[in-house]
Design an enzyme around this catalytic site. Structure first.
Site, short mmCIF file in Angstrom:
data_model
loop_
_atom_site.label_atom_id
_atom_site.label_comp_id
_atom_site.label_asym_id
_atom_site.label_seq_id
_atom_site.Cartn_x
_atom_site.Cartn_y
_atom_site.Cartn_z
N CYS A 1 101.33 56.72 6.50
CA CYS A 1 100.65 58.01 6.40
C CYS A 1 99.14 57.90 6.26
CB CYS A 1 101.22 58.82 5.23
SG CYS A 1 100.91 58.09 3.59
N CYS B 1 105.64 53.07 -1.89
CA CYS B 1 105.43 54.50 -2.15
C CYS B 1 106.70 55.11 -2.75
CB CYS B 1 105.05 55.21 -0.86
SG CYS B 1 104.72 56.97 -1.07
#
Length: 351
Positions: free
Chosen positions: A192, A96
């Site tokens: 997440c 990410c």
């Protein structure tokens, strides 16, 4: 300067906005919408976006939202699933940062005419004899240089880490002093896109087929069975249904053969490991690092071990100074200088 600041809705990026504003910069906060599904963890929930927006209002700065959900699926979620199918251990937060929080954000910042891009990471930009490198954050317990190791010298010339020189306690206190709504908000710890209610298995189940596998010892004798070989990780000890007795750890995962091999802890120690996906902050760093001893970190807050990086006809290899507990294939390793202060490169462990 006109600075585009990534605001995750946490205290670090909130205080970074405060610091930059107080330094006189023209700050614009941006929150990246990455995961489009349900989320109650990490930095992708609706409440995090709202926290970032409201902190921006408190500070009197503009706030934007960039939707990178398609790229997030392509570069983070899909590879995460594919890693489990292949029997390797993914590192989604690294990917990410690599593809979204820096690559796409820097690209967008330049396109919009910003002078710099900033984040709330606990890392520093160090001038190493005229060469910019990622340096460890001031707070050793919160240091995030490992997760931002992929930044090049060119990237760093455009970056700012406003809280990298601060202790985390000072970051929180500054947030309290200025009444920021995120001042006491807990740090995000989880991936997440994996909610606390469904967990890793619940997230993966609709995205791949779980296959049972036999658990064997190193002689090949069957000692148990797991219901999903795709969920087994190198070094794992629990959840193998082996009962009591001596501690046994996963020393090999063979997804195609539907086989998990276990052994004692000593079986996890190796003299070397293969590497792929090499990252060098500067082109000349490959020659600087090769065949010299560096300190290697194999997780976000892992211990450092001395190793030599070699390049042979078969590719890159990390040779430990002394036998080291094996790092699971798929995990990122980061190379630091002998003083353990700046990043010299990194790679991904492979089979």
């Amino acid at each position: 300067m006109k600075v585009l600041l990534a605001m995750s809705g946490g205290v670090d990026s909130s205080v970074a906005a405060l610091v930059l504003r107080n330094q006189g910069h023209d700050v614009v906060g941006v929150t990246m919408r990455l995961w489009g599904g349900e989320s109650d963890t990490g930095c992708c929930s609706v409440s995090d976006v709202d926290d970032a927006r409201r902190v921006a209002q408190q500070l009197g700065i503009d706030h934007l939202v960039f939707n990178f959900s398609e790229e997030f699926n392509d570069h983070v979620v899909n590879p995460y699933v594919a890693s489990h199918v292949a029997g390797t251990t993914p590192n989604p937060c690294i990917e990410c940062n690599r593809h979204l929080k820096f690559d796409r954000l820097i690209e967008r910042g330049r396109a919009l005419g910003f002078d710099a891009v900033a984040t709330g990471h606990h890392a520093r930009i160090v001038d190493d004899n005229g060469v910019l490198r990622v340096g460890r954050g001031e707070d050793a317990l919160k240091d995030q240089s490992y997760v931002v190791h992929m930044l090049s010298g060119e990237d760093l010339a455009y970056m700012m880490f406003p809280v990298g020189f601060m202790q985390k306690s000072d970051v929180r206190q500054l947030g309290v002093d200025f009444g920021l709504r995120t001042a006491t908000k807990p740090d995000s710890q989880d991936v997440c896109f994996i909610g606390t209610t469904i967990g890793r298995a619940g997230f993966l189940e609709p995205r791949l087929t779980f296959n049972a596998a036999e658990v064997v010892d190193q002689s090949g004798a069957k000692v148990g069975e797991v219901s999903a070989v795709e969920l087994v990780t190198l070094g794992q000890r629990r959840g193998l249904g082996l009962g009591g007795g001596d501690k046994r750890y996963v020393v090999a995962v063979d997804v195609p053969a539907r086989r998990v091999t276990v052994g004692d802890e000593a079986s996890l120690f190796v003299e070397s490991e293969k590497l792929t996906g090499m990252v060098w902050p500067h082109a000349e760093d490959e020659n600087l690092v090769l065949n010299t001893e560096v300190l290697v970190q194999g997780s976000a807050h892992g211990e450092r071990s001395a190793a030599r990086i070699e390049h042979t006809d078969e590719g890159f290899r990390m040779v430990w100074a002394r036998p080291n507990r094996r790092i699971a294939p798929g995990q990122t390793v980061v190379f630091y200088d002998a003083n353990d202060t700046v990043v010299l490169g990194g790679g991904i462990v492979t089979t």
